[in-house]
Enzyme design. Structure first.
Site, short mmCIF file in Angstrom:
data_model
loop_
_atom_site.label_atom_id
_atom_site.label_comp_id
_atom_site.label_asym_id
_atom_site.label_seq_id
_atom_site.Cartn_x
_atom_site.Cartn_y
_atom_site.Cartn_z
N LYS A 163 66.67 12.18 56.02
CA LYS A 163 67.63 13.28 55.99
C LYS A 163 69.02 12.70 55.75
O LYS A 163 69.43 11.75 56.44
CB LYS A 163 67.60 14.04 57.31
N ASP A 188 66.45 13.99 51.73
CA ASP A 188 66.51 15.46 51.82
C ASP A 188 67.86 15.84 52.41
O ASP A 188 68.21 15.41 53.51
CB ASP A 188 65.37 15.98 52.72
N GLU A 213 66.02 15.88 47.59
CA GLU A 213 65.57 17.24 47.87
C GLU A 213 66.75 18.14 48.25
O GLU A 213 67.56 17.77 49.11
CB GLU A 213 64.54 17.18 49.01
N ASP A 238 63.67 22.84 47.49
CA ASP A 238 62.95 23.33 48.67
C ASP A 238 63.45 24.75 48.97
O ASP A 238 62.86 25.74 48.47
CB ASP A 238 63.21 22.34 49.83
N LYS A 262 56.04 25.02 50.10
CA LYS A 262 55.64 25.32 51.49
C LYS A 262 55.08 26.73 51.45
O LYS A 262 55.80 27.67 51.08
CB LYS A 262 56.86 25.31 52.42
O1 OSB Z 1 63.87 20.70 54.76
O2 OSB Z 1 61.91 20.01 54.45
C1 OSB Z 1 62.76 20.47 55.18
C2 OSB Z 1 61.45 20.50 58.72
C3 OSB Z 1 61.83 21.74 59.13
C4 OSB Z 1 62.53 22.57 58.27
C5 OSB Z 1 62.85 22.10 57.01
C6 OSB Z 1 62.46 20.85 56.58
C7 OSB Z 1 61.75 20.02 57.45
C8 OSB Z 1 61.36 18.67 57.06
C9 OSB Z 1 60.00 18.10 57.23
O3 OSB Z 1 62.12 17.94 56.49
C10 OSB Z 1 59.27 18.40 58.49
C11 OSB Z 1 57.85 18.01 58.64
O4 OSB Z 1 57.43 16.91 58.32
O5 OSB Z 1 57.14 18.86 59.17
MG MG Z 2 63.60 20.10 52.71
#
Ligand code: OSB
Ligand code: MG
Length: 371
Positions: A163, A188, A213, A238, A262
């Site tokens: 992140k 991300d 991302e 995303d 997702k």
């Molecule tokens: O932005 O991908 C995202 C988790 C919660 C909400 C948004 C994100 C995420 C993650 C990955 O980055 C979480 C996971 O591995 O479950």
């Molecule tokens: Mg994401």
């Protein structure tokens, strides 16, 4: 397919360690467990993946519960369905609320697969028997990021998502690259940047990232195209992609080279599969994103990621990445960096009833009248 009853449960569980992003930290996860029971007493399970507050998208546990209880379940009572796709299409008459729709729709997919004594992966067209597993590092310091990477590397994970935000990007990635020059890493940003940060974002080309991302806001679809023209790192979207049309527009505009799918974010498996099929036809790579979810949603992700277009390891980590004890049995395990796709009926995991009970904070049953 005759639905006899739907049970909604709100569960709550602490994370093993806090999950940090620039938008805040998650320490406790609430979620909605959806159980759809048919007239033969077979149960299908889904999970509403909205968070307690609207930090990721606009939905919350409370809005999902309202939409499921007062809008979508009454629709299902009015219009009997034969196939899970009928539910997805029925729900199109309701605007947005994708996570609420997905929770119910995915429970119906599980039920449908179980009624046909086949795996969910098989029902949706999965072709893989195992999936490469990635993990997210969401730490609040460099040292803790490095510690997490070391630990997850030992556990076999094949892709590491870091992140980032404008206060924690170049220096952190440089340090990670110093220790791990070849590691498959991606970043991300969860919309932490604007086009004013062009130079910062260009600089990240130094790190041979698999992708970046969601650097910009979810509705900055044109700005993402301008950015992609300026940087070498592939952009993955995303939050911007909440349905098929968003995917089509983003690809058409050149706003991304990769899409994170997702099922919860796009309204369920029907829509997720449409996006997958479209991307597969056009050579756009996709991968399955995570939502810090419990075992049921994770099991659905495993089935989804078994489709042929999911060529990049997703956020499909083991149950023990986030939880002391998951609500499914067996728990999801990563072996040599892979998760195996169950071939048993439906999602292929059973409910850990004891764990489900001890984490349940609210429960409501909706009985269907079947004449
Ligand atoms: O932005 O991908 C995202 C988790 C919660 C909400 C948004 C994100 C995420 C993650 C990955 O980055 C979480 C996971 O591995 O479950
Ligand atoms: Mg994401």
């Amino acid at each position: 397919m005759r639905i006899a009853q739907i049970i909604l449960r709100v569960i709550s569980m602490p994370l093993k360690s806090p999950f940090h992003t620039h938008l805040g930290s998650v320490t406790e996860r609430e979620g909605i467990i959806v159980e759809v029971i048919d007239s033969n007493g077979i149960s299908g399970y889904g999970e509403g993946v909205a968070f307690s507050t609207p930090w990721y998208t606009e939905e919350t546990v409370a809005t999902s519960l309202h939409i499921m209880s007062d809008v979508l379940i009454p629709l299902l009572k009015k219009r009997p369905i034969k196939h899970p796709e009928d539910a997805a299409i029925l729900f199109q008459s309701i605007r947005r609320n994708h996570m609420a729709k997905a929770g119910l729709e995915m429970a119906i997919w599980d039920l449908y697969a179980k009624r046909n004594s086949t795996s969910l992966s098989n029902v949706i067209g999965g072709t893989r028997s195992e999936i490469a597993s990635g993990v997210v590092v969401a730490a609040d310091s460099l040292i803790s990021s490095l510690n997490q990477i070391e630990k997850y590397l030992e556990e076999g994970y094949r892709r590491f998502k870091i992140k980032i935000n404008p206060n924690q990007d170049y220096a952190v990635l440089a340090e990670i690259r110093r220790y791990y020059p070849e590691l498959p890493i991606m970043a991300d940003a969860n919309s932490a940047y604007t086009l004013n940060d062009m130079d910062r974002l260009k600089a990240l080309d130094d790190f041979n990232l698999l992708m970046i991302e969601q650097p910009l806001a979810s509705d900055d679809i044109i700005e993402h195209a301008l950015l992609q023209n300026e940087i070498n790192t592939p952009i993955c979207l995303d939050e911007s992609i909440v349905g098929f049309n968003d995917a089509k527009n983003a690809i058409e505009l050149g706003s991304c080279k990769i899409i994170n799918i997702k099922a919860g974010r796009v309204g369920g498996l029907y829509e997720a599969k449409r996006i997958h099929d479209y991307c597969l036809d056009r050579g756009i790579e996709v991968w399955c994103g995570g939502m810090i979810e419990f075992g049921i949603s994770r099991a659905h992700n495993i089935a989804l990621a078994s489709l042929p277009g999911f060529t990049i390891p997703g956020d499909i980590s083991a149950s023990n990445r986030f939880w002391e004890e998951d609500i499914i049995t067996p728990e999801v395990c990563v072996k040599n960096g892979f998760v195996s796709v169950p071939s048993t009926p439906g999602i292929g995991f059973s409910i850990n009833e004891k764990r489900l009970q001890e984490t349940t904070r609210f429960k409501k049953a909706f009985k269907f009248e079947n004449k």
